[in-house]
Design a protein around this motif. Structure first.
Motif, PDB file in Angstrom:
ATOM      1  N   TYR A 214       0.816  -1.210   0.000  1.00  0.00           N
ATOM      2  CA  TYR A 214       0.000   0.000   0.000  1.00  0.00           C
ATOM      3  C   TYR A 214       0.853   1.265   0.000  1.00  0.00           C
ATOM      4  O   TYR A 214       0.487   2.280  -0.609  1.00  0.00           O
ATOM      5  N   THR A 221      -4.215   1.525  -9.110  1.00  0.00           N
ATOM      6  CA  THR A 221      -5.420   1.706  -8.303  1.00  0.00           C
ATOM      7  C   THR A 221      -5.966   0.385  -7.780  1.00  0.00           C
ATOM      8  O   THR A 221      -6.351   0.276  -6.605  1.00  0.00           O
ATOM      9  N   TYR A 222      -5.994  -0.632  -8.639  1.00  0.00           N
ATOM     10  CA  TYR A 222      -6.544  -1.925  -8.227  1.00  0.00           C
ATOM     11  C   TYR A 222      -5.669  -2.591  -7.170  1.00  0.00           C
ATOM     12  O   TYR A 222      -6.173  -3.165  -6.198  1.00  0.00           O
ATOM     13  N   ARG A 225      -6.209  -0.796  -3.878  1.00  0.00           N
ATOM     14  CA  ARG A 225      -7.490  -1.157  -3.262  1.00  0.00           C
ATOM     15  C   ARG A 225      -7.418  -2.548  -2.623  1.00  0.00           C
ATOM     16  O   ARG A 225      -7.929  -2.760  -1.519  1.00  0.00           O
ATOM     17  N   TYR A 228      -5.443  -2.361   0.559  1.00  0.00           N
ATOM     18  CA  TYR A 228      -6.210  -1.692   1.624  1.00  0.00           C
ATOM     19  C   TYR A 228      -7.209  -2.651   2.255  1.00  0.00           C
ATOM     20  O   TYR A 228      -7.357  -2.700   3.492  1.00  0.00           O
TER      21      TYR A 228
END
Length: 702
Positions: A214, A221-222, A225, A228
């Motif tokens: 992270y 972006t993927y 995510r 996260y």
């Protein structure tokens, strides 16, 4: 007027149309001018896929092989499958009571799930019934299978973390090799399977891996995510599995706070992690029967202080003198708010937050002196001592410690170099390349450097904390020797010009770990194979005989008194009620343990009788190993600590000498003379244990 306004309106509309057409043409030109990113060639995509596939396969295989190794080693060490059920339970060492009841500890109704942190066992029992495993496998094998499987996940997570940091799965392989070779110092799984940390630390390792991904600046972006979500799930699970997890997350939050303070990462990402902490703490509070320890934890105070400090921050241009002053003020504000909020929370939230831990730390660091038995007994525990020289010698023999120190020094100095450049207002590249030789500019690396320094500092004081630090020593050392960036950073400082530094860095990042791996294989692989071939023998007939006698001869309603460790084994193996348990997070149980330990002190038979009957005990078990203990550390035997606490030792206090007029109870009760025979009747004994029935009708005579 209307005729005059008509052409002017038309003129304005034409101008608007022209300007809009011009803007659209400019946009079209800009779009046409921007280079369209070309797709990578097919062979490059294939190489990337092959690299990821092989790395993932190696990570999963490493975890599975380690889990199988643990299972085989456990079978060889304890000859587990050939043991009777009673002998398996003795070697297993744990407490299995999963319900809230008043049949575990006499005169005390406890929430066993909450007080003993039995959430893992509760989940395991649900899985055992839900999957239909009760028709296929015995509960004990299902249990240890889950624990060993988690250890495989632990190793896999360390593999992935070093892979993410270095960019090569070769670092993951080296991490696993160092972890297994140094397993005496990386895990306690061999000695006690049901330890809470054996359930919790694999989830923490997954959280670390997700946090590492992270924090990477080049993550899409993927991927961001996914990291996260994984971080959120593993943080909460880790908090549920271990009562001390929030302290470890507190150290992690400090590391992220320092990372944010030095402007080495976008604040938004760091504050998203803070939100995960908040969510996990409050959800844990609700699902852990309103566990007030989470509300008064330093983690919650720190995160709330950081959130408040962010709201008070001013938008000041970076690099200016005012911005530097604001950084100092912000740091001071966070520290002050954290302490203040923690004090306020403890004032208004009813809690029993391990007060004995603070007293222990005061005595440990010489800030206070005490004769208290519990405090001195804790200080004498080997796991709470400073690490021995053997610990550092073992890490050096496996070449782990020298390479860790090298990697840590290079990363730390590079980090300081980046920080000073930022303080001086020099702009740094957002994307760091290999040629830059600036490994200290990567936020995930800096986080790990700060975190490992914090964990290492604690491990240098308390040896038991080495099991938190040493696994990340393996990971950090493996990442460093396999990272071309680290070698390139070193060559930049040395100003190497004879050989092309980038080429040499790439060669060393492959050659050094290969040489280390071959040397480790040659020296340690035969030892590991020998351990799996040797069939070790577990032999404790005295304990087996004691448990068998209790099951056959003792009344079902009987209550046993003795040392907490023995009482835990009796509760596990027989199910009979006991007076105390080996739990150190409850003040009442700590006081009970100290009172029951008085059977090894110099106190009268009447005193001991009154203590035992106050807890409704029916049987007393005296352990010969404690009564005749020959301690290796001066003043750390149980009987010595009791004498100090009771003032029964000959010691000079001004002009006074204190002593006891009674003999040591555990010796005197064996002689069978008055008044001891009036209170206690021996009903069973062997070489290690003496069991006495506590008489109900007594004529109190001296």
């Amino acid at each position: 007027m209307a005729e005059e306004e008509g052409p002017t309106v038309e003129l304005r509309q034409r101008k608007k149309l022209k300007t809009s057409e011009n803007k659209e043409s400019v946009k079209e030109e800009k779009i046409s001018d921007t280079p369209v990113p070309e797709r990578a060639p097919k062979h490059v995509l294939f190489q990337r896929f092959a690299k990821i596939f092989i790395g993932c396969l190696a990570a999963v295989t490493s975890g599975m092989m380690y889990a199988l190794y643990l299972s085989a080693y456990h079978e060889r060490k304890f000859w587990f499958s050939n043991r009777q059920e009673l002998e398996r339970e003795i070697t297993f060492q744990g407490v299995y009571e999963l319900t809230h009841n008043n049949k575990t500890v006499s005169l005390k109704t406890i929430n066993a799930v909450q007080q003993m942190s039995l959430y893992p066992e509760l989940i395991a029992s649900v899985l055992y019934q839900a999957t239909g495993s009760n028709e296929i496998i015995e509960p004990v094998y299902f249990y240890i299978g889950i624990v060993f499987g988690l250890q495989g996940i632990y190793v896999t997570a360390l593999f992935v973390t070093s892979w993410l940091m270095s960019g090569t799965w070769l670092a993951g392989m080296l991490t696993v090799a160092w972890f297994i070779i140094n397993r005496v110092d990386t895990t306690r799984i061999e000695y006690s399977i049901p330890l809470r940390e054996n359930w919790a630390l694999p989830y923490f390792a997954c959280q670390i891996a997700a946090l590492t991904g992270y924090l990477k600046s080049n993550l899409n972006t993927y991927g961001e995510r996914f990291c996260y979500l994984l971080m959120s799930a593993s943080t909460y699970t880790f908090m549920m599995m271990w009562e001390y997890s929030h302290y470890l997350l507190f150290l992690q939050a400090i590391s992220l706070f320092l990372l944010d303070s030095f402007s080495l990462q976008q604040s938004d990402k760091v504050h998203e992690v803070y939100k995960i902490y908040i969510f996990s703490l409050f959800l844990g509070y609700l699902l852990q029967f309103e566990n007030s320890a989470l509300l008064v934890s330093p983690l919650l105070s720190l995160v709330v202080a950081l959130m408040l400090a962010k709201c008070l921050q001013l938008n000041v241009k970076k690099g200016t003198f005012i911005a530097k002053i604001m950084k100092v003020i912000n740091f001071y504000l966070v520290c002050t708010l954290t302490v203040t909020l923690n004090i306020i929370m403890k004032m208004f939230v009813p809690h029993k937050e391990n007060g004995h831990m603070l007293k222990f730390l005061e005595v440990k660091f010489g800030l206070n002196m005490t004769k208290n038995f519990t405090m001195n007994w804790l200080l004498c525990q080997e796991s709470l001592q400073a690490p021995s020289q053997d610990f550092f010698l073992r890490l050096t023999q496996s070449s782990l410690l020298p390479f860790y120190i090298l990697v840590l020094i290079i990363c730390f100095l590079s980090m300081m170099q980046v920080i000073f450049r930022r303080i001086n207002g020099k702009s740094l590249k957002e994307t760091i390349t290999l040629e830059d030789g600036r490994i200290g500019g990567r936020p995930e690396i800096i986080y790990h450097v700060i975190h490992t320094i914090l964990l290492g500092s604690l491990a240098m004081v308390i040896e038991g904390l080495k099991y938190l630090w040493t696994p990340y020593v393996c990971m950090l050392a493996a990442f460093g020797v396999c990272s071309p960036e680290l070698w390139m950073t070193l060559f930049k400082w040395l100003r190497l010009r004879t050989v092309h530094p980038v080429l040499l860095a790439l060669i060393l990042s492959m050659a050094v770990p290969t040489i280390i791996g071959l040397s480790l294989w040659k020296e340690f692989f035969p030892r590991l194979m020998t351990e799996l071939m040797e069939l070790q023998e577990f032999y404790d007939p005295d304990t087996v005989e004691l448990m068998t006698w209790i099951k056959r001869q003792a009344p079902v309603a009987a209550v046993f008194a003795g040392s907490p460790q023995l009482m835990g084994a009796i509760k596990l193996c027989t199910g009979w009620m006991v007076t105390s348990l080996p739990l150190y997070n409850d003040d009442d149980l700590l006081k009970r343990n100290e009172n029951i330990y008085q059977i090894y002190s110099k106190r009268s038979a009447e005193d001991i009788y009154k203590i035992l009957t106050s807890y409704k005990a029916n049987y007393l078990i005296v352990e010969d190993a404690i009564c005749n203990e020959v301690g290796t550390m001066r003043g750390c035997r149980v009987k010595d600590l009791l004498d100090i606490a009771n003032g029964h030792v000959v010691c000079e206090e001004g002009d006074k000498l204190t002593y006891s007029k009674y003999g040591r109870f555990c010796h005197e009760v064996k002689i069978n003379y008055s008044p001891y025979v009036n209170y206690f009747t021996r009903v069973y004994w062997n070489r290690s244990y003496f069991v006495y029935k506590i008489n109900t009708v007594i004529s109190f005579q001296s």
